[in-house]
Scaffold this active site. Structure first.
Site, PDB file in Angstrom:
ATOM      1  N   HIS A   1       0.839  -1.200   0.000  1.00 39.45           N
ATOM      2  CA  HIS A   1       0.000   0.000   0.000  1.00 39.45           C
ATOM      3  C   HIS A   1       0.869   1.243   0.000  1.00 39.45           C
ATOM      4  CE1 HIS A   1       0.798   0.863   4.297  1.00 39.45           C
ATOM      5  NE2 HIS A   1       0.813  -0.454   4.433  1.00 39.45           N
TER       6      HIS A   1
ATOM      7  N   HIS B   1      -4.546   8.087   1.269  1.00 35.69           N
ATOM      8  CA  HIS B   1      -3.969   7.417   0.096  1.00 35.69           C
ATOM      9  C   HIS B   1      -4.531   6.002  -0.038  1.00 35.69           C
ATOM     10  CE1 HIS B   1      -0.632  10.179  -1.272  1.00 35.69           C
ATOM     11  NE2 HIS B   1      -1.103  10.785  -0.198  1.00 35.69           N
TER      12      HIS B   1
ATOM     13  N   MET C   1      -5.011   2.923  -3.001  1.00 35.25           N
ATOM     14  CA  MET C   1      -3.595   2.599  -3.164  1.00 35.25           C
ATOM     15  C   MET C   1      -3.176   1.360  -2.369  1.00 35.25           C
ATOM     16  SD  MET C   1      -1.696   6.204  -3.701  1.00 35.25           S
ATOM     17  CE  MET C   1      -0.490   5.448  -4.778  1.00 35.25           C
TER      18      MET C   1
ATOM     19  N   HIS D   1     -19.542 -11.123   4.799  1.00 38.01           N
ATOM     20  CA  HIS D   1     -20.752 -11.567   5.491  1.00 38.01           C
ATOM     21  C   HIS D   1     -21.223 -10.589   6.566  1.00 38.01           C
ATOM     22  CE1 HIS D   1     -23.881 -14.379   6.494  1.00 38.01           C
ATOM     23  NE2 HIS D   1     -23.428 -15.252   5.630  1.00 38.01           N
TER      24      HIS D   1
HETATM   25 CU   LIG Z   1      -0.051   7.575  -2.362  1.00 41.00          CU
END
Ligand SMILES: [Cu+2]
Length: 485
Positions: A161, A170, A175, A316
């Site tokens: 990430h 972000h 991302m 769920h």
């Molecule tokens: Cu970023």
């Protein structure tokens, strides 16, 4: 107690020696107790795929120097029909491109930030052993590339990430993605493999409110998601986008959860997971109905499909599935097997229902950023919205900036001294050394892609906040600076 017969003793001794020999042989050939010692010689460029697809399995290939080239793109897309959203992506998709490696690979990672992007970004890969998972070495401005390398030490399925401040924002904009590190010799082969990742999204408007929807920081902080989806949008895995398999095949799903906030209770309606690689690691659980996937975590699930039909993938936490979008479809074709399941089958029994509050008439207006402000109050309101969407990530919520990186807009002498210069910074970008409140900055502000109206609104908001000189900027003033250029 009893003495053993010599023949038995001999057998035991022989067995022990041969076992020792075999294990000795093995450890020389393939087994490395310490993955950091696995040698690499050849080099190859990694195949990257957009969801729901995954690259070719590593199989028996030896560890290599693996070159990964990933480009960050900020781009507009549809979160559901008629609702537009600006996604920030690794490789142009949400989740980002799938990376497939094996243990012992030396990954040379090229992170490119597309020149049209507005923000700097970086990458933190959970498969990396090192500071920030790579984040500290990969912070990259628009139009630039950063290269760093790492060795994959632990097999498993890992999340990656962006970790640029504000980190939550972000990640909330899409991302994140998955990197698989296969063990020596590869994962056991299966018939079908797919890539699925859950994420929660926060928009100014309610679920289903049409038009362009900016990110809503307050809702994100409060963890009040408007959308919870697989693969970035409500219909990414339904209808024509459903994933497929044939009766008798084994399906393997690489399932991740980017969050930023919510934990997934991943379930496939009408199937039982034969195997779950719990949390994406080595531990295999069998015969599982629902598996928990933490935010920033993953799992590998496998099941053989025995009967035809449409199988529904859900979180769920069920309102998320039917009302917020966390619903996908696996279509299985082939012969019926009445021993396993008999009965009428309907296609599309389960369909997304949309926002649960649909029965009540929505009173909110369609959010449209292009309607010009009628008065100063509206200008301030629109300006704030643009600020929170465009400038906030660098100059921060209170205009305080970030020391040594982004200059402050609060009580900025640079800003207050010259309005034309400030307008020019926004429409043309700004580079080279400047001094703001006695501190030097020498960095790059990229050109902001805003209409004259929007530039006027955002600067009016900035000038009327945080102790600045209350200048009102008009569209005409912006157009004049544009003309001068
Ligand atoms: Cu970023």
């Amino acid at each position: 107690m009893k003495t053993l017969k010599t023949s038995t003793l001999k057998t035991i001794a022989l067995f022990a020696i041969s076992t020792m020999l075999v294990s000795c042989f093995k450890s020389k050939e393939t087994k490395y107790e310490d993955s950091s010692q696995i040698p690499v010689n050849l080099e190859m460029t990694a195949e990257l795929t957009a969801p729901p697809h995954v690259p070719t399995p590593v199989g028996k290939r030896k560890a290599k120097k693996l070159i990964v080239k990933m480009e960050i793109k900020e781009q507009e897309g549809e979160i559901t029909e008629g609702v537009r959203y600006v996604y920030w992506t690794f490789g142009g998709s949400v989740p980002g491109s799938f990376i497939r490696t094996r243990v012992g690979d030396e990954v040379e990672f090229h992170l490119q930030n597309h020149p049209d992007n507005k923000l700097p970004h970086n990458i933190d890969l959970h498969a990396v052993t090192g500071p920030g998972g790579g984040a500290e070495s990969s912070f990259v401005a628009p139009g630039h590339e950063k290269v760093f390398s790492f060795k994959t030490l632990n097999p498993g399925l890992y999340v990656y990430h962006c970790a640029t401040a504000p980190v939550g924002m972000h990640i909330a904009n899409g991302m994140y993605g998955l990197i698989l590190v296969e063990p020596e010799g590869g994962l056991p082969p299966v018939d079908k493999e797919y890539y699925i990742m859950q994420g929660d999204f926060y928009t100014k408007g309610k679920n289903g409110e049409r038009g362009f929807q900016p990110f809503d920081m307050q809702k994100a902080v409060d963890e009040k998601a408007d959308y919870v989806v697989f693969n970035g949008s409500v219909s990414a895995l339904t209808g024509d986008n459903a994933i497929s398999a044939n009766v008798g095949e084994t399906v393997r799903l690489f399932v991740g959860n980017g969050g930023p906030n919510l934990v997934s209770s991943f379930h496939v309606i009408g199937e039982i997971f034969d195997k779950v690689y719990v949390e994406g690691g080595d531990l295999v659980n069998e015969n599982v109905q629902t598996t928990l996937i933490p935010a920033g975590g993953a799992a590998i699930v496998e099941f053989k499909v025995d009967v035809p039909g449409t199988f529904i993938l859900v979180d769920h936490s069920i309102f998320r599935a039917f009302n917020k979008g966390a619903l996908g479809m696996l279509r299985v074709q082939g012969e019926e097997n009445e021993k396993i399941y008999s009965g009428e089958q309907y296609e599309g029994i389960y369909l997304p229902e949309g926002p649960g509050i649909q029965e009540m008439p929505t009173t909110g207006e369609i959010v449209e950023s292009k309607v010009p402000a009628k008065n100063i109050d509206e200008q301030l309101e629109f300006g704030k919205r643009i600020y929170m969407q465009t400038c906030f990530a660098c100059h921060q919520a209170e205009g305080q900036g970030i020391p040594n990186a982004f200059p402050p807009l609060a009580k900025s002498d640079y800003l207050n001294a010259d309005v034309d210069r400030a307008i020019s910074a926004v429409i043309n970008g700004l580079t080279g050394e400047i001094t703001v409140n006695g501190k030097k900055y020498n960095s790059v502000m990229t050109r902001q892609m805003l209409s004259s109206e929007e530039v006027a609104d955002v600067l009016t908001y900035v000038y009327n906040s945080w102790g600045n000189n209350k200048t009102v900027v008009t569209k005409e003033m912006v157009d004049k600076v544009k003309g001068k250029k």
